[in-house]
Design a protein around this motif. Structure first.
Motif, PDB file in Angstrom:
ATOM      1  N   LYS A 384       0.833  -1.193   0.000  1.00 21.72           N
ATOM      2  CA  LYS A 384       0.000   0.000   0.000  1.00 21.72           C
ATOM      3  C   LYS A 384       0.877   1.255   0.000  1.00 21.72           C
ATOM      4  O   LYS A 384       0.649   2.205  -0.749  1.00 21.72           O
ATOM      5  CB  LYS A 384      -0.888  -0.018   1.241  1.00 21.72           C
ATOM      6  CG  LYS A 384      -1.922   1.072   1.291  1.00 21.72           C
ATOM      7  CD  LYS A 384      -2.773   0.927   2.534  1.00 21.72           C
ATOM      8  CE  LYS A 384      -3.523   2.194   2.828  1.00 21.72           C
ATOM      9  NZ  LYS A 384      -4.105   2.188   4.170  1.00 21.72           N
ATOM     10  N   ARG A 387       2.627   1.564  -3.445  1.00 23.51           N
ATOM     11  CA  ARG A 387       1.689   1.854  -4.526  1.00 23.51           C
ATOM     12  C   ARG A 387       1.182   3.290  -4.420  1.00 23.51           C
ATOM     13  O   ARG A 387       1.185   4.043  -5.387  1.00 23.51           O
ATOM     14  CB  ARG A 387       0.510   0.878  -4.500  1.00 23.51           C
ATOM     15  CG  ARG A 387      -0.421   1.034  -5.706  1.00 23.51           C
ATOM     16  CD  ARG A 387      -1.661   0.248  -5.531  1.00 23.51           C
ATOM     17  NE  ARG A 387      -1.910   0.271  -4.099  1.00 23.51           N
ATOM     18  CZ  ARG A 387      -2.938  -0.218  -3.453  1.00 23.51           C
ATOM     19  NH1 ARG A 387      -3.818  -0.800  -4.070  1.00 23.51           N
ATOM     20  NH2 ARG A 387      -3.091  -0.155  -2.159  1.00 23.51           N
ATOM     21  N   ASN A 388       0.773   3.694  -3.208  1.00 23.68           N
ATOM     22  CA  ASN A 388       0.245   5.045  -3.047  1.00 23.68           C
ATOM     23  C   ASN A 388       1.311   6.109  -3.286  1.00 23.68           C
ATOM     24  O   ASN A 388       1.030   7.167  -3.854  1.00 23.68           O
ATOM     25  CB  ASN A 388      -0.383   5.212  -1.655  1.00 23.68           C
ATOM     26  CG  ASN A 388      -1.771   4.577  -1.613  1.00 23.68           C
ATOM     27  OD1 ASN A 388      -2.350   4.275  -2.653  1.00 23.68           O
ATOM     28  ND2 ASN A 388      -2.306   4.379  -0.417  1.00 23.68           N
ATOM     29  N   TYR A 389       2.536   5.819  -2.881  1.00 28.77           N
ATOM     30  CA  TYR A 389       3.615   6.785  -3.136  1.00 28.77           C
ATOM     31  C   TYR A 389       3.835   6.933  -4.646  1.00 28.77           C
ATOM     32  O   TYR A 389       3.985   8.038  -5.163  1.00 28.77           O
ATOM     33  CB  TYR A 389       4.919   6.334  -2.455  1.00 28.77           C
ATOM     34  CG  TYR A 389       6.032   7.332  -2.652  1.00 28.77           C
ATOM     35  CD1 TYR A 389       6.153   8.439  -1.812  1.00 28.77           C
ATOM     36  CD2 TYR A 389       6.947   7.190  -3.695  1.00 28.77           C
ATOM     37  CE1 TYR A 389       7.164   9.375  -2.008  1.00 28.77           C
ATOM     38  CE2 TYR A 389       7.951   8.117  -3.891  1.00 28.77           C
ATOM     39  CZ  TYR A 389       8.060   9.209  -3.045  1.00 28.77           C
ATOM     40  OH  TYR A 389       9.050  10.136  -3.250  1.00 28.77           O
TER      41      TYR A 389
ATOM     42  N   ARG B  76      -9.218  11.371  -3.827  1.00 25.39           N
ATOM     43  CA  ARG B  76      -8.824  10.177  -3.075  1.00 25.39           C
ATOM     44  C   ARG B  76      -7.772  10.537  -2.043  1.00 25.39           C
ATOM     45  O   ARG B  76      -7.009  11.492  -2.210  1.00 25.39           O
ATOM     46  CB  ARG B  76      -8.340   9.054  -3.996  1.00 25.39           C
ATOM     47  CG  ARG B  76      -7.164   9.400  -4.868  1.00 25.39           C
ATOM     48  CD  ARG B  76      -6.832   8.185  -5.762  1.00 25.39           C
ATOM     49  NE  ARG B  76      -5.977   8.570  -6.863  1.00 25.39           N
ATOM     50  CZ  ARG B  76      -5.585   7.732  -7.819  1.00 25.39           C
ATOM     51  NH1 ARG B  76      -5.974   6.465  -7.813  1.00 25.39           N
ATOM     52  NH2 ARG B  76      -4.798   8.148  -8.800  1.00 25.39           N
ATOM     53  N   LEU B  78      -4.533   9.172  -0.221  1.00 22.24           N
ATOM     54  CA  LEU B  78      -3.502   8.147  -0.373  1.00 22.24           C
ATOM     55  C   LEU B  78      -2.676   8.092   0.897  1.00 22.24           C
ATOM     56  O   LEU B  78      -2.045   9.086   1.272  1.00 22.24           O
ATOM     57  CB  LEU B  78      -2.615   8.489  -1.569  1.00 22.24           C
ATOM     58  CG  LEU B  78      -3.323   8.576  -2.923  1.00 22.24           C
ATOM     59  CD1 LEU B  78      -2.465   9.341  -3.930  1.00 22.24           C
ATOM     60  CD2 LEU B  78      -3.660   7.182  -3.449  1.00 22.24           C
ATOM     61  N   SER B  79      -2.723   6.937   1.569  1.00 23.11           N
ATOM     62  CA  SER B  79      -1.922   6.865   2.791  1.00 23.11           C
ATOM     63  C   SER B  79      -0.725   5.947   2.568  1.00 23.11           C
ATOM     64  O   SER B  79      -0.816   4.931   1.894  1.00 23.11           O
ATOM     65  CB  SER B  79      -2.793   6.412   3.957  1.00 23.11           C
ATOM     66  OG  SER B  79      -2.728   5.026   4.092  1.00 23.11           O
ATOM     67  N   MET B  80       0.413   6.364   3.080  1.00 27.10           N
ATOM     68  CA  MET B  80       1.656   5.636   2.838  1.00 27.10           C
ATOM     69  C   MET B  80       2.251   5.048   4.102  1.00 27.10           C
ATOM     70  O   MET B  80       3.136   4.228   4.042  1.00 27.10           O
ATOM     71  CB  MET B  80       2.679   6.574   2.196  1.00 27.10           C
ATOM     72  CG  MET B  80       2.427   6.770   0.731  1.00 27.10           C
ATOM     73  SD  MET B  80       3.073   8.335   0.183  1.00 27.10           S
ATOM     74  CE  MET B  80       1.591   9.255   0.048  1.00 27.10           C
ATOM     75  N   ASN B  86      -0.486  11.785   4.920  1.00 27.96           N
ATOM     76  CA  ASN B  86      -1.371  11.309   3.859  1.00 27.96           C
ATOM     77  C   ASN B  86      -1.479  12.367   2.761  1.00 27.96           C
ATOM     78  O   ASN B  86      -1.248  13.550   2.999  1.00 27.96           O
ATOM     79  CB  ASN B  86      -2.751  11.012   4.428  1.00 27.96           C
ATOM     80  CG  ASN B  86      -2.686   9.821   5.366  1.00 27.96           C
ATOM     81  OD1 ASN B  86      -1.791   8.970   5.250  1.00 27.96           O
ATOM     82  ND2 ASN B  86      -3.607   9.766   6.320  1.00 27.96           N
ATOM     83  N   PRO B 188     -11.044   3.953  -1.159  1.00 26.57           N
ATOM     84  CA  PRO B 188      -9.610   3.781  -0.950  1.00 26.57           C
ATOM     85  C   PRO B 188      -9.105   2.437  -1.502  1.00 26.57           C
ATOM     86  O   PRO B 188      -9.867   1.511  -1.606  1.00 26.57           O
ATOM     87  CB  PRO B 188      -9.434   3.835   0.561  1.00 26.57           C
ATOM     88  CG  PRO B 188     -10.768   3.907   1.173  1.00 26.57           C
ATOM     89  CD  PRO B 188     -11.811   3.952   0.095  1.00 26.57           C
TER      90      PRO B 188
END
Lengths: 603, 188
Positions: A384, A387-389, B76, B78-80, B86, B188
């Motif tokens: 996660k 991918r989000n980064y 959206r 996006l959390s990392m 975020n 999400p």
């Protein structure tokens, strides 16, 4: 009888083309078109030949100037004849060795030959010349047997050691020419034995030199190709044995990340060697040896260059490096503890961000990021996070690139691509002084640098604005930046124009700081190239243009210059007829674009 | 596809035929039921599609050039993890291939853990937009970043206003536009 001048004078003229600032002055340029094209000395003999030719070229210039001022004298006319004829034979031997400098020196000979004829005629018309000519004929008669003996001696050596035989005969020839140089063809008639013998020997020696060149090219080439294959086999073996983040490489134990740095370093060094071999391979072309100018005038067919070994080997190296890294990431992380996976993948991203820009487009960025994303799948949190980064940074980078690209294209409207600008300026036209009009543009280098470069300067006009893409920086600490070669033209940028201050902002935008490393190769590469000033587009004023031997430039490349030719494709040299000279523009930047932003310049 | 018209005509006639064929040749009750099920599920899918079409798509308005007005927008979060803030990402297009003028991207970091938590917050970040006009490409000034104040959520949409932010056009022109967003909340 040979002109004795101190060695140091000539050594100062004889500077090998290198990438240091001091050597730049040695290449002929618009601002100083006098020096001849520099050599690269792939064949050892070329170095001494060049030294001799530079001496003779200068002696010709000086003697002509002296006689123009003080009138012709018997010994000066004789000396001039020695230097002019020797310049011709030396230049032709250099051409046999594949030296572009030879072609240019041969054109200088043609120039000096006209001067020689002028001085000879002036001397011949002087009443006192009759007495000198009589003395000369008597000397030639007296020494005839001695010369014939020398000829016989060299003929016996000719088949076994043609180059040695040639240098023995050279001495006798120069001695003869110093005296016979004041005689006309009729007077020389009975004493043409040396001319004939030298001519015959020159044919044997020429073939011998060509053979030596071909052998050296093949030997050099074979070694590189074998080294590339061996390197890739070693890479694959090392990756196969990776365990607990470590692997064996040349009897050393390296961490997987250090291994990435090591193979990239060695891979780029091999790439530089391959590109050199590709350039040297051009020496096997027939028209390289026959050119009496920078371009072959004869238009005779070139040797078949159908050998694809070079480009095959280069593309094998590129894909081999990529495959090695992709497999390494997979194997190295498949059994890694969940709490270590995230940080190891981040380490890969940072390490690979130093190299991914070496391949055009996003090929390596994407391949490496995919490998990282694939390995991340094992641990949901890591997946996660990565991918989000990648999603977040990719969008911002894409918009930034679009913006910077558009800004640069607006600025580019005020200039021309450098290759277009210089190609146009170096086309000879009917109005170009000193040229025979042919009705069609022919590449410029058809003449000596001291004639060609000022004409190029004139065609360019005042402060021409040029744009270069693909500006690369040499490896290591060197701040040398050049644009990649485009149609035998490239630019060299000043050392201190690049200001990396925007990299700090870019880091914030990509959510990177000391404790938060980039999680994608794309982002890591963005920061790395911004900090180093890599892959830039620059618009600026052409302040000078220098000429270099094309093969010299590539063949003299040091390993840290690997980015100049790159991993993507062999540098294109197979133009027909052979293009022997390249142009290097000195560019003073007006604007600089990094992939992701316009860059303000350092003051 | 040399002759698409011909193909369309063919399929128009052949489609009912292909459905009718089993009936004509006779079939079991089970098979009949299966067919009914298939037709039903096809109908449901078609209805769902129609619903999706009238479902909210969001919108963006920004006072740049002749006015940017885009009938689609989504948000959206996006959390990392791993100590990183975020990211709120708001955009008017689905992916790179559909990013044609007019289009828009805003991205900033936030302490909020869900889109819901954004309501009442102001997020600063980078704003990019392109209008229909030639050279109508804009980005926020990095010295004074753009910001969006999030006002409310109604059903599946987040409402917010773009505060007056300094924007730079690709040809060097500056502007200080404001704007509004209505963004469909992505899962999400």
């Amino acid at each position: 009888m040979r002109l004795k001048l101190s060695c140091s004078v000539f050594l100062s003229l004889f500077v090998l083309p290198q990438w240091s600032a001091s050597s730049v002055a040695a290449d002929p340029s618009i601002s100083d078109p006098k020096p001849p094209i520099a050599i690269y000395g792939f064949m050892e003999e070329a170095k001494s030949l060049f030294e001799l030719a530079v001496k003779d070229d200068e002696a010709c210039t000086n003697l002509y100037a002296q006689m123009k001022k003080g009138g012709p004298k018997a010994d000066s006319v004789g000396k001039q004849s020695v230097h002019v004829k020797r310049l011709l034979r030396t230049a032709e031997r250099m051409i046999d060795l594949g030296e572009p400098a030879g072609a240019e020196l041969r054109m200088r000979y043609e120039f000096h030959e006209l001067e020689r004829i002028e001085a000879f005629n002036a001397f011949a018309s002087m009443p006192q010349s009759q007495a000198f000519r009589g003395k000369a004929i008597a000397w030639l008669q007296k020494n005839l047997q001695k010369r014939l003996k020398k000829i016989e001696e060299t003929q016996s050596k000719a088949s076994k050691a043609p180059l040695e035989a040639q240098s023995t005969l050279d001495i006798a020839y120069d001695e003869y020419e110093a005296v016979a140089g004041i005689l006309n063809a009729t007077e020389r008639g009975p004493f043409s034995e040396l001319i004939e013998a030298s001519g015959k020997l020159a044919q044997v020696a020429s073939a011998h030199r060509r053979q030596l060149v071909n052998q050296a090219v093949d030997k050099n080439a074979a070694a590189v190709v074998i080294d590339v294959d061996r390197f890739l086999v070693d890479c694959s073996a090392a990756v196969g044995g990776v365990q607990a983040g470590q692997l064996k490489w040349s009897d050393k134990t390296l961490t997987s990340i250090d291994f990435v740095h090591e193979i990239m370093k060695q891979g780029f060094a091999l790439q530089a060697r391959l590109q050199k071999a590709i350039a040297l391979h051009q020496l096997k072309r027939k028209d390289m040896a026959s050119g009496s100018s920078f371009e072959s005038r004869s238009g005779e067919p070139v040797a078949n260059l159908g050998d694809t070994t070079w480009s095959d080997s280069l593309s094998k190296l590129k894909s081999g490096l990529q495959d090695t890294v992709v497999k390494l990431i997979e194997r190295d992380t498949q059994e890694l503890a969940a709490n270590e996976l995230g940080s190891r993948l981040a380490e890969y991203a940072s390490a690979l961000g130093r190299y991914s820009h070496r391949v055009a487009g996003d090929q390596w960025n994407n391949a490496f990021d995919e490998a990282i994303a694939k390995s991340a799948k094992r641990v949901p949190d890591v997946e996660k996070s990565i991918r989000n980064y990648q999603i977040a940074t990719k969008e911002v980078l894409r918009w930034k690139e679009r913006f910077a690209s558009k800004q640069a294209s607006i600025l580019s409207e005020k200039g021309k691509p450098l290759a277009v600008l210089l190609s146009a300026a170096s086309n000879r036209t009917q109005s170009t002084p000193g040229y025979v009009a042919t009705g069609q543009p022919i590449p410029f280098f058809y003449n000596t640098t001291f004639e060609a470069l000022p004409a190029l300067g004139m065609n360019l006009g005042k402060d021409p604005v040029a744009i270069v893409e693909n500006v690369v920086r040499f490896d290591g600490d060197a701040s040398v930046r050049v644009s990649k070669m485009d149609n035998f033209i490239y630019a060299r940028l000043p050392n201190d124009f690049y200001n990396p201050s925007f990299a700090t902002k870019l880091k914030t935008e990509l959510m990177i700081d000391e404790s938060k490393p980039p999680l994608s190769v794309c982002a890591a590469s963005a920061i790395y190239t911004a900090e180093r000033g890599e892959n830039l587009t620059v618009g600026g004023i052409v302040s000078d243009v220098s000429a270099e031997g094309t093969i010299s430039r590539i063949a003299m490349m040091k390993e840290n210059a690997a980015p100049f030719t790159g991993l993507d494709s062999p540098v294109s040299l197979s133009e027909q007829p052979a293009r022997q000279a390249s142009l290097r523009a000195t560019l003073t930047p007006k604007w600089v674009r990094h992939r992701y932003a316009m860059v303000s310049q350092s003051n | 596809m040399r002759n698409p018209k011909w193909l369309t005509l063919c399929s128009f006639f052949l489609f009912p035929l292909s459905l009718a064929t089993p009936v004509l040749v006779g079939c079991s009750k089970e098979e009949m039921n299966k067919m009914v099920e298939q037709v039903q599920s096809k109908t449901t899918a078609a209805v769902k599609e129609t619903v999706a079409k009238i479902a909210p798509t969001g919108s963006v308005q920004i006072a740049l050039d002749d006015g940017i007005d885009i009938p689609s927008c989504s948000v959206r979060l996006l959390s990392m993890g791993a100590g990183r803030a975020n990211v709120v990402q708001i955009r008017s297009y689905r992916d790179e291939s559909s990013d044609q003028p007019q289009s828009f991207l805003f991205q900033g970091t936030t302490a909020a853990n869900s889109v819901k938590e954004l309501v009442g917050a102001t997020v600063t970040g980078q704003l990019f937009a392109q209008s229909n006009r030639e050279l109508g490409l804009w980005q926020s000034d990095s010295e004074s970043p753009a910001s969006i104040k999030f006002l409310s959520i109604k059903e599946t949409e987040l409402f917010g206003e773009i505060n007056q932010s300094q924007m730079l056009r690709v040809d060097g022109k500056n502007a200080f536009p404001s704007g509004a967003i209505k963004a469909v909340i992505e899962k999400p």
